[in-house]
Design an enzyme around this catalytic site. Structure first.
Site, PDB file in Angstrom:
ATOM      1  N   TYR A  28       0.806  -1.222   0.000  1.00  0.00           N
ATOM      2  CA  TYR A  28       0.000   0.000   0.000  1.00  0.00           C
ATOM      3  C   TYR A  28       0.838   1.270   0.000  1.00  0.00           C
ATOM      4  CZ  TYR A  28      -3.894  -3.118   0.858  1.00  0.00           C
ATOM      5  OH  TYR A  28      -4.828  -4.119   0.730  1.00  0.00           O
ATOM      6  N   PRO A  48     -11.931   0.570  -2.799  1.00  0.00           N
ATOM      7  CA  PRO A  48     -13.225   0.054  -3.268  1.00  0.00           C
ATOM      8  C   PRO A  48     -14.372   0.988  -2.904  1.00  0.00           C
ATOM      9  CG  PRO A  48     -12.087  -1.487  -1.786  1.00  0.00           C
ATOM     10  CD  PRO A  48     -11.457  -0.160  -1.633  1.00  0.00           C
ATOM     11  N   HIS A 101      -7.784   1.628   1.433  1.00  0.00           N
ATOM     12  CA  HIS A 101      -7.628   0.235   1.828  1.00  0.00           C
ATOM     13  C   HIS A 101      -6.463  -0.046   2.777  1.00  0.00           C
ATOM     14  CE1 HIS A 101      -8.447  -3.941   1.486  1.00  0.00           C
ATOM     15  NE2 HIS A 101      -8.924  -3.929   0.272  1.00  0.00           N
ATOM     16  N   SER A 121     -13.312 -11.171  -4.871  1.00  0.00           N
ATOM     17  CA  SER A 121     -13.618 -11.315  -3.444  1.00  0.00           C
ATOM     18  C   SER A 121     -15.120 -11.400  -3.275  1.00  0.00           C
ATOM     19  CB  SER A 121     -13.050 -10.162  -2.615  1.00  0.00           C
ATOM     20  OG  SER A 121     -13.624  -8.942  -2.999  1.00  0.00           O
TER      21      SER A 121
END
Length: 640
Positions: free
Chosen positions: A116, A129, A346, A559
C-alpha cells in the site's frame, strides 16, 4: 483492489533494492486492541503469524501452477524450484523463521508498507473500493439531510461500540478472529509523501469533515461534554452548509485522486501556508469525511453502474471527483439522486469493518427511535476550513490532476450485473459451497471467453493471527480447468460435468481452508523474497520461473463481500489484461461487479459479465437435469 502478484513484485524490486529495511515510525501506531471507556485494553487470544515450512509450500505451489503452464514450462519451473530449494531457499527460510520468532506478525507491517504505502499508483480505482447502500428515494432536500445525518450519527454510535469493546468476537472453530481492524478505520488518514506514504491514526477525534461543492467544513459530532449529537442537530447544520455555498470552490480534493508522487508534490506545496496546515490536520484527524454530492442523473438500466462509478471515483472532474479526500479511510458519499455508500482507503484495514458498518447502518436507519437520543445542546456549529488562494503552480497541478483522473475514468470499464435466477439457497440445497461454486463459474466463464485458463485471486482473511491481513486463495486448479473444458466439450455428459464440478468445488474449498489458516502459497513465497531484498542477497532465479510469473499475474481478482442488502462492493482490476469481480451471493440472487480496462482489446467487462451469467445459468440447468435423471433412474430401479 489491492496490489498483488506480479505488480507487487515490481514495487518490491523498486522500493527495497539497495535499501536497508527498517520499520517506519507510522508502523508503531497501528491500533492493536480495543480501548474501553475505562481505557482498559480488550485483549484477545490470537495466534502468532508463522513462517511455513518449505516442504509444505513448494509442493502446493507446483500443483497450483500446473493448469497455467505448458508441459515444457512446468518442467522448467519444477527444475528451478528444485534448484531454489537446494541453494538459496534454506538461508532465506532461516532468516524468515528468526523474524517469525521475534515478531508477533512478521508480515503485517511489511504488507502495509509494500502493498500500500509504497505503491505509487492512485488509490482511485487501483486500490480504494466502493461499498454501496441500497438506493433510496428522497422526498425533498430535508429528507436528504435527515438521511445523511442519520448515517453520521449511526457511524459515531458504531464507533462507540468499538470503543467500548462491544463488537462481538467471532470464532473460526475454536480460534478467535482479530477485531483490531475495527479500531483502525476511524480518524485514520493516509498522508502523501515521496516514495512512501505515511498513515495517521486519530481514534479520539471528535469531528467529521463535510465536503460540499469542493468546500470543506469541520462538523463536531460530540457536544462539549462528550455526548453524541442528535441527528436533527446534525441535519440542520448540513442544511446550513448547503445554503451557505452557492458556487463551487477550488477543487483541491481532485489532487488526492492523482498518482501518489504527483499528489505528494501538490500536498507539499499546499502545506507551505500555515493556515492550510491547520486545515489539512483537521481533515486528517476527522473520524471520516462526508461528501454531499451534486446530483447525477441515471436511468433504471444503468443505476448500478452509475452507483459504482460515483462511489469509486466520483464520475470525473465535471461531476464529483473533486468533492472527495481519497486519503481518508472512510468517505461517506450521499447524492440527492438516492446514491449513497462508502469509498474506503484500503491501507489500514480489509473489508470486514466496512461490511459490518454497512450492515449496522442499514439495520438501524429505518428505526427513528435509534436517532432520538443524543445531545441537542452545548455544541459547536460547523465551521468552514478556509484554504489560502492557490498559487499558479498549484492551479497547474489541479488542472493536471483533473486531466489525469478523467483519463483514468475513461479507461475504466465497470459492469454491475444483478443475476436473479437463483442464489445461495439453491446451492446449499445442492450441498455445494456458494463461494466455491461462483469461483468455478468465473473460471468457466473466463475459459469460455478467452480459450485459456487464468490465475485467479480470491482474498482470504488471516484474522486468527495478531494483526492478520490476507492470504491468496489460488482458485485456478487442475480440477477447475477439467470442469471448464468439460463444459465446452460436446462429447461430455451432464453427469460427468457435475462430478467434475463437485471435484473443483471441493478442491477450492480445501485450499480456502488452508489459506484461512495461513497455509497458502503466496505470502510465504513473498516472505522469502523479502528476506533476500532486506538482507541484500540476490533475488533467486526461481522468482523468474514461468510458474511463479504466470501464477502471480492474477488476470481475475475477486472477493466475496456478502450482505443481505440490495448492495455490492466494486473495485478495479489488478492487471492490465484482466478483470476484477466482487460478488454478493444473496439467498435468491447474486450481485456481480465486474471491471476491466478499456485500453486492453482482449478484455471487456460487459462481455465477461454476460458470460458469467450464461455460465451460472448453464451450471444451474446442468445440476437440475442431472438431479432429475438420477431421481428417475432410482425410481426405475425401485420398480424393477
Amino acid at each position: 483492489m489491492k496490489l498483488i502478484g506480479e505488480n507487487l513484485s515490481k514495487f518490491l524490486i523498486k522500493t527495497i533494492a539497495n535499501k536497508t529495511y527498517s520499520k517506519s515510525c507510522h508502523m508503531k501506531n497501528i491500533p492493536r486492541t480495543y480501548t474501553s471507556k475505562c481505557n482498559k485494553p480488550q485483549k484477545q487470544n490470537l495466534l502468532r503469524y508463522p513462517a511455513l515450512k518449505l516442504e509444505e509450500t513448494m509442493p502446493k505451489f507446483l500443483k497450483s501452477v500446473q493448469p497455467l503452464l505448458t508441459d515444457k514450462e512446468y518442467e522448467e519451473t519444477e527444475a528451478m524450484a528444485e534448484e531454489f530449494i537446494c541453494s538459496e531457499a534454506p538461508r532465506l527460510q532461516e532468516l524468515l523463521e528468526k523474524l517469525a520468532h521475534c515478531e508477533e506478525n512478521w508480515l503485517a507491517h511489511r504488507w502495509l508498507k509494500y502493498a500500500y504505502l509504497a505503491n505509487r499508483m492512485p488509490v482511485t480505482i487501483y486500490s480504494s473500493p466502493g461499498m454501496s447502500f441500497p438506493l433510496v428515494k428522497f422526498k425533498d432536500l430535508d429528507d436528504y439531510f435527515s438521511y445523511t445525518s442519520k448515517l453520521i450519527m449511526g457511524l459515531v454510535k458504531f464507533k462507540q461500540q468499538v470503543d467500548d469493546g462491544r463488537i462481538p468476537v467471532v470464532k473460526m472453530g475454536k480460534l478467535e478472529l482479530d477485531n483490531s481492524q475495527f479500531g483502525a478505520v476511524y480518524g485514520t488518514c493516509r498522508i502523501p509523501l515521496p516514495e512512501e506514504d505515511d498513515i495517521e491514526y486519530n481514534p479520539k477525534s471528535q469531528h467529521v469533515v463535510v465536503i460540499y461543492k469542493n468546500h470543506f467544513y469541520k462538523l463536531p459530532v460530540y457536544n462539549n461534554h462528550g455526548r453524541i449529537l442528535n441527528a436533527k442537530i446534525l441535519s440542520e447544520q448540513l442544511k446550513r452548509i448547503t445554503e451557505t455555498e452557492k458556487s463551487c470552490g477550488v477543487p483541491l480534493g481532485i489532487l488526492s485522486t492523482d498518482q501518489r508522487d504527483n499528489w505528494a508534490q501538490s500536498y507539499l506545496e499546499l502545506s507551505k501556508c500555515r493556515g492550510n496546515c491547520k486545515n489539512l490536520k483537521c481533515i486528517h484527524s476527522a473520524l471520516f469525511t462526508v461528501s454531499l454530492d451534486q446530483c447525477v442523473d441515471f436511468s433504471e438500466n444503468d443505476k448500478y453502474n452509475i452507483l459504482s462509478h460515483q462511489l469509486i471515483h466520483g464520475g470525473g472532474s465535471k461531476q464529483n471527483s473533486a468533492n472527495r479526500w481519497m486519503d481518508k479511510t472512510i468517505q461517506v458519499i450521499v447524492n440527492p439522486n438516492g446514491i449513497s455508500g462508502f469509498c474506503y482507503e484500503h491501507s489500514p484495514a480489509e473489508g470486514q469493518p466496512i461490511a459490518l458498518m454497512t450492515e449496522y447502518l442499514t439495520k438501524i436507519l429505518p428505526k427513528n427511535s435509534e436517532f432520538e437520543d443524543g445531545s441537542s445542546e452545548n455544541y459547536e456549529c460547523a465551521t468552514k476550513l478556509e484554504f489560502a488562494k492557490p498559487t499558479d503552480s498549484l492551479k497547474n497541478k489541479i488542472s493536471q490532476a483533473s486531466e489525469n483522473v478523467d483519463k483514468l475514468i475513461k479507461n475504466f470499464h465497470m459492469q454491475v450485473t444483478h443475476y436473479q435466477c437463483y442464489g445461495k439457497e439453491f446451492l446449499k440445497q445442492q450441498k455445494l459451497s456458494p463461494d466455491s461454486f461462483i469461483q468455478m463459474a468465473l473460471q468457466y466463464a473466463f475459459y469460455k471467453l478467452h480459450k485459456c485458463s487464468a490465475a485467479q485471486y480470491e482474498s482470504a482473511h488471516l484474522r486468527i493471527f495478531y494483526g492478520g491481513r490476507t492470504e491468496t486463495i489460488r482458485s485456478c486448479s487442475n480440477e477447475s480447468l477439467a470442469f471448464a473444458r468439460s463444459m465446452l466439450n460436446p462429447a461430455a455428459n451432464d453427469q460427468t460435468r457435475v462430478e467434475l464440478l463437485k471435484e473443483a468445488v471441493n478442491g477450492h474449498r480445501q485450499y480456502t481452508n488452508m489459506a484461512l489458516q495461513g497455509r497458502g502459497v503466496d505470502r510465504h513465497l513473498l516472505g522469502l523474497r523479502l528476506m533476500a531484498l532486506e538482507n541484500k542477497l540476490p533475488i533467486p532465479k526461481f522468482y523468474n520461473s514461468p510458474g511463479y510469473v504466470k501464477s502471480s499475474h492474477f488476470r481475475i481478482s475477486t472477493s466475496q463481500v456478502a450482505t443481505k442488502n440490495l448492495a455490492f462492493m466494486s473495485y478495479g482490476p489488478s492487471t492490465d489484461d484482466g478483470y476484477a469481480c466482487c460478488y454478493n451471493p444473496r439467498d435468491n440472487d447474486i450481485f456481480l461487479a465486474v471491471s476491466s480496462w478499456r485500453s486492453n482489446e482482449e478484455t471487456c467487462s460487459e462481455k465477461f459479465a454476460q458470460t458469467i451469467e450464461e455460465a451460472l445459468s448453464k451450471m444451474h440447468d446442468m445440476l437440475v437435469k442431472a438431479q432429475s435423471e438420477k431421481k428417475a433412474k432410482k425410481e426405475t430401479k425401485c420398480k424393477k
